[in-house]
Design a protein around this motif. Sequence first.
Motif, PDB file in Angstrom:
ATOM      1  N   GLU A 169       0.828  -1.207   0.000  1.00 51.71           N
ATOM      2  CA  GLU A 169       0.000   0.000   0.000  1.00 51.71           C
ATOM      3  C   GLU A 169       0.866   1.261   0.000  1.00 51.71           C
ATOM      4  O   GLU A 169       0.599   2.207  -0.732  1.00 51.71           O
ATOM      5  N   VAL A 170       1.914   1.262   0.827  1.00 52.41           N
ATOM      6  CA  VAL A 170       2.804   2.421   0.911  1.00 52.41           C
ATOM      7  C   VAL A 170       3.459   2.684  -0.444  1.00 52.41           C
ATOM      8  O   VAL A 170       3.453   3.814  -0.942  1.00 52.41           O
ATOM      9  N   VAL A 171       4.008   1.651  -1.056  1.00 51.06           N
ATOM     10  CA  VAL A 171       4.727   1.817  -2.317  1.00 51.06           C
ATOM     11  C   VAL A 171       3.767   2.228  -3.442  1.00 51.06           C
ATOM     12  O   VAL A 171       4.094   3.089  -4.267  1.00 51.06           O
ATOM     13  N   LEU A 172       2.566   1.663  -3.469  1.00 53.27           N
ATOM     14  CA  LEU A 172       1.598   2.020  -4.511  1.00 53.27           C
ATOM     15  C   LEU A 172       1.163   3.480  -4.370  1.00 53.27           C
ATOM     16  O   LEU A 172       1.131   4.229  -5.357  1.00 53.27           O
ATOM     17  N   VAL A 173       0.844   3.904  -3.156  1.00 54.51           N
ATOM     18  CA  VAL A 173       0.419   5.295  -2.963  1.00 54.51           C
ATOM     19  C   VAL A 173       1.571   6.251  -3.250  1.00 54.51           C
ATOM     20  O   VAL A 173       1.373   7.296  -3.883  1.00 54.51           O
ATOM     21  N   LEU A 174       2.783   5.906  -2.816  1.00 56.84           N
ATOM     22  CA  LEU A 174       3.934   6.751  -3.138  1.00 56.84           C
ATOM     23  C   LEU A 174       4.068   6.892  -4.649  1.00 56.84           C
ATOM     24  O   LEU A 174       4.300   7.985  -5.172  1.00 56.84           O
ATOM     25  N   SER A 175       3.913   5.804  -5.356  1.00 59.63           N
ATOM     26  CA  SER A 175       4.001   5.826  -6.808  1.00 59.63           C
ATOM     27  C   SER A 175       2.963   6.774  -7.408  1.00 59.63           C
ATOM     28  O   SER A 175       3.268   7.568  -8.310  1.00 59.63           O
ATOM     29  N   GLU A 176       1.747   6.712  -6.910  1.00 58.52           N
ATOM     30  CA  GLU A 176       0.676   7.579  -7.422  1.00 58.52           C
ATOM     31  C   GLU A 176       0.937   9.046  -7.096  1.00 58.52           C
ATOM     32  O   GLU A 176       0.765   9.924  -7.946  1.00 58.52           O
ATOM     33  N   ASN A 217       1.711  12.041  -9.843  1.00 61.73           N
ATOM     34  CA  ASN A 217       0.998  13.323  -9.886  1.00 61.73           C
ATOM     35  C   ASN A 217       1.980  14.487  -9.806  1.00 61.73           C
ATOM     36  O   ASN A 217       1.842  15.475 -10.527  1.00 61.73           O
ATOM     37  N   ALA A 218       2.961  14.384  -8.917  1.00 65.56           N
ATOM     38  CA  ALA A 218       3.939  15.462  -8.765  1.00 65.56           C
ATOM     39  C   ALA A 218       4.741  15.651 -10.049  1.00 65.56           C
ATOM     40  O   ALA A 218       4.972  16.779 -10.488  1.00 65.56           O
ATOM     41  N   VAL A 219       5.166  14.556 -10.674  1.00 66.49           N
ATOM     42  CA  VAL A 219       5.921  14.638 -11.929  1.00 66.49           C
ATOM     43  C   VAL A 219       5.046  15.277 -13.011  1.00 66.49           C
ATOM     44  O   VAL A 219       5.492  16.155 -13.753  1.00 66.49           O
TER      45      VAL A 219
END
Length: 163
Positions: free
Chosen positions: A35-42, A46-48
Amino acid sequence: MTCLHLPPVPASVGTARKWAANLLPDDIRDDVGDEVVLVLSELLTNAVTHAATAPPSGTGAAGSVEDIEVEVVVDPGGGHVALAVTDPSDQPLPAAPETVEPEADHGRGLLLLDALAQDHGWAPRVGGGKCVWALFRRPRVPSRDGRGGVRGPAVVRAGCAGG
């Protein structure tokens, strides 16, 4: 420790995913790591996506190449994980959409944030930009004395606020 600073390019997402996954202790990774890695990825995607259109802090000019900042904070005693992604965009975090068309190529990131993080939000930065954060709480683990609850308050910082 130092903060992970990444350029606002798509390749940064994979770099941040690997970095964050390696920071998580095995028992925490087993409980909330995906969950942490998936949300970080999302959040980083968005930031990129939005960083390239953000003005550099204090200039008002479009076309920023300011780095994106990533922080992961792990509380190994309680098993909580907090993550933060800071980018140069002053645009507020929108509400998650009610639905996303099945054929859509994007638009699910905020839905995943709502579904997977126990708490999340955003705050503007003083010099411009914003920080989007998410909190993941691991299921309660027995204390060392066997009475239940979460273990001690120890916190391991990785990233910007670590020192």
